[in-house]
Design a protein around this motif. Structure first.
Motif, short mmCIF file in Angstrom:
data_model
loop_
_atom_site.label_atom_id
_atom_site.label_comp_id
_atom_site.label_asym_id
_atom_site.label_seq_id
_atom_site.Cartn_x
_atom_site.Cartn_y
_atom_site.Cartn_z
N LEU A 68 -72.67 34.11 -30.62
CA LEU A 68 -74.12 33.99 -30.76
C LEU A 68 -74.81 34.06 -29.40
O LEU A 68 -75.87 34.68 -29.24
CB LEU A 68 -74.46 32.68 -31.47
CG LEU A 68 -75.94 32.32 -31.60
CD1 LEU A 68 -76.71 33.39 -32.37
CD2 LEU A 68 -76.09 30.96 -32.28
N ASP A 69 -74.19 33.42 -28.41
CA ASP A 69 -74.65 33.48 -27.01
C ASP A 69 -76.14 33.21 -26.91
O ASP A 69 -76.91 34.04 -26.40
CB ASP A 69 -74.30 34.85 -26.42
CG ASP A 69 -74.40 34.88 -24.90
OD1 ASP A 69 -74.55 33.80 -24.29
OD2 ASP A 69 -74.36 35.99 -24.33
N ILE A 70 -76.54 32.05 -27.36
CA ILE A 70 -77.96 31.71 -27.45
C ILE A 70 -78.66 31.77 -26.10
O ILE A 70 -79.84 32.11 -26.00
CB ILE A 70 -78.12 30.31 -28.10
CG1 ILE A 70 -79.54 30.09 -28.59
CG2 ILE A 70 -77.67 29.21 -27.17
CD1 ILE A 70 -79.91 30.90 -29.80
N GLY A 71 -77.92 31.44 -25.04
CA GLY A 71 -78.54 31.40 -23.72
C GLY A 71 -78.97 32.75 -23.17
O GLY A 71 -79.78 32.81 -22.24
N ILE A 89 -88.66 35.66 -26.73
CA ILE A 89 -89.08 35.98 -28.10
C ILE A 89 -87.91 35.84 -29.07
O ILE A 89 -88.04 35.28 -30.16
CB ILE A 89 -89.67 37.40 -28.17
CG1 ILE A 89 -91.00 37.46 -27.42
CG2 ILE A 89 -89.86 37.83 -29.62
CD1 ILE A 89 -91.61 38.84 -27.35
N GLU A 90 -86.75 36.35 -28.65
CA GLU A 90 -85.56 36.27 -29.52
C GLU A 90 -85.15 34.83 -29.74
O GLU A 90 -84.72 34.46 -30.84
CB GLU A 90 -84.41 37.06 -28.89
CG GLU A 90 -84.64 38.57 -28.90
CD GLU A 90 -83.63 39.31 -28.05
OE1 GLU A 90 -83.52 40.55 -28.20
OE2 GLU A 90 -82.93 38.66 -27.22
N ARG A 91 -85.29 34.00 -28.70
CA ARG A 91 -84.92 32.58 -28.85
C ARG A 91 -85.85 31.89 -29.85
O ARG A 91 -85.40 31.08 -30.67
CB ARG A 91 -84.96 31.87 -27.50
CG ARG A 91 -84.67 30.36 -27.59
CD ARG A 91 -83.30 30.09 -28.23
NE ARG A 91 -83.10 28.67 -28.50
CZ ARG A 91 -82.51 27.84 -27.68
NH1 ARG A 91 -82.05 28.27 -26.51
NH2 ARG A 91 -82.34 26.58 -28.00
N LEU A 106 -79.21 39.02 -36.50
CA LEU A 106 -80.30 38.60 -37.39
C LEU A 106 -81.38 37.85 -36.61
O LEU A 106 -82.57 37.97 -36.92
CB LEU A 106 -79.74 37.73 -38.51
CG LEU A 106 -78.81 38.45 -39.50
CD1 LEU A 106 -78.16 37.45 -40.44
CD2 LEU A 106 -79.57 39.51 -40.29
N ALA A 107 -80.97 37.08 -35.62
CA ALA A 107 -81.94 36.36 -34.80
C ALA A 107 -82.76 37.31 -33.94
O ALA A 107 -83.96 37.10 -33.72
CB ALA A 107 -81.23 35.33 -33.92
N ARG A 108 -82.14 38.38 -33.47
CA ARG A 108 -82.81 39.30 -32.55
C ARG A 108 -83.68 40.34 -33.25
O ARG A 108 -84.55 40.94 -32.62
CB ARG A 108 -81.77 40.04 -31.71
CG ARG A 108 -80.94 39.16 -30.79
CD ARG A 108 -80.01 40.01 -29.94
NE ARG A 108 -80.78 40.87 -29.03
CZ ARG A 108 -80.30 41.96 -28.45
NH1 ARG A 108 -79.06 42.36 -28.71
NH2 ARG A 108 -81.05 42.67 -27.63
N SER A 109 -83.46 40.54 -34.53
CA SER A 109 -84.17 41.60 -35.25
C SER A 109 -85.69 41.44 -35.15
O SER A 109 -86.23 40.36 -35.43
CB SER A 109 -83.76 41.58 -36.72
OG SER A 109 -84.49 42.53 -37.45
N GLY A 158 -76.95 48.14 -37.08
CA GLY A 158 -77.61 48.37 -35.81
C GLY A 158 -76.96 47.61 -34.66
O GLY A 158 -77.09 48.00 -33.50
N ALA A 159 -76.24 46.54 -35.01
CA ALA A 159 -75.54 45.75 -33.99
C ALA A 159 -74.10 46.20 -33.81
O ALA A 159 -73.34 45.57 -33.07
CB ALA A 159 -75.58 44.27 -34.38
N GLY A 160 -73.73 47.30 -34.48
CA GLY A 160 -72.38 47.82 -34.34
C GLY A 160 -71.36 47.15 -35.23
O GLY A 160 -70.15 47.34 -35.04
N LEU A 161 -71.82 46.40 -36.22
CA LEU A 161 -70.91 45.75 -37.15
C LEU A 161 -70.73 46.63 -38.39
O LEU A 161 -71.68 47.24 -38.87
CB LEU A 161 -71.45 44.38 -37.58
CG LEU A 161 -71.57 43.32 -36.48
CD1 LEU A 161 -72.33 42.12 -36.99
CD2 LEU A 161 -70.19 42.91 -35.98
#
Length: 247
Positions: free
Chosen positions: A91-94, A99-101, A209-212, A228-231
């Motif tokens: 997830l790498d929240i940092g 805006i994404e946070r 999903l958080a970044r969308s 879109g995230a390569g998954l």
């Protein structure tokens, strides 16, 4: 959209927030249950051997009991910064933009044995309690949480994406949620459920999903964001999808 994340046994230590204030947490309808569990857990910590037995810990993990004893006095940190481990590394929240946070804080929630649901900005201390366990004065956490947590989630008027693991999914059933599982595919095309890549890929999906920029509102939207995230994600049913990884 509400993305339900599993918690982690490991927690980041410290924090720079004021001690736990249940009244400041999201979902105030959970406050009474949170208080009952927190009080029981902190009282149990006064008896270290009993705590180790109840929590299923070894003597080398006595520090975890000390943390429980300091629930009401130790510093807090935002929930999405408190939990650690494979999923939260992915997830790498940092590394999210401002805006994404904000989007992550609004869209992601951690299923917690202690707090029920912990939203991204909820200030919580480090603790140790597993969803599949029980507490002497309360019984199983499943029986404690279901009566209050299931109605809360049932009333949600947004898409729910459920990434929880079994013990935490049992705390509140979500029949209307999008269920996600991770499958491993070998060279012959045979697929099986795996644990090794499970947490990492769920963390990557949660990050996507958080970044969308557009908030997903359907299974199709979730699939599009994943791609879109390569998954490699595929629909398995009306309310289910799988993320496929190579063996």
């Amino acid at each position: 959209m509400l993305v339900l994340l599993p918690p982690s046994e490991t927690k980041a230590t410290g924090g720079d927030g004021a001690p736990l204030d249940l009244a400041s947490l999201s979902h105030p309808e959970l406050t009474a249950t949170r208080r009952a569990i927190a009080e029981e857990l902190s009282a149990l910590a006064e008896d270290v051997p009993r705590s180790l037995e109840v929590l299923g810990l070894s003597e080398r993990q006595a520090e975890e009991v000390r943390r429980n004893g300091e629930l009401w006095s130790s510093p807090t940190a935002p929930a999405l910064e408190r939990y650690t481990g494979v999923l939260y590394d992915a997830l790498d929240i940092g590394s999210l933009s401002e805006i994404e946070r904000k989007q992550a804080d609004a869209r992601l929630a951690v299923a917690s044995a202690l707090f029920g649901l912990a939203r991204g900005t909820d200030a919580i201390p480090a603790y140790r309690l597993s969803g599949g366990g029980s507490l002497p004065g309360l019984g199983t956490l499943r029986s404690t949480w279901r009566p209050v947590l299931e109605p809360l989630l049932a009333d949600a008027d947004e898409l729910i994406v459920d990434l929880r693991s079994g013990a935490y999914a049992a705390l509140a059933r979500t029949p209307g949620a999008v269920q996600v599982r991770v499958l491993s595919e070998d060279a012959s095309g045979e697929r099986k459920v795996v644990s090794h890549h499970n947490k990492s890929h769920k963390g990557k999906l949660a990050r996507a999903l958080a970044r969308s920029s557009e908030e997903p509102a359907s299974v199709e939207d979730v699939l599009e964001v994943a791609a879109g995230a390569g998954l490699r994600a595929e629909r398995e049913g009306e309310r289910a999808l799988c993320v496929v990884t190579s063996a």
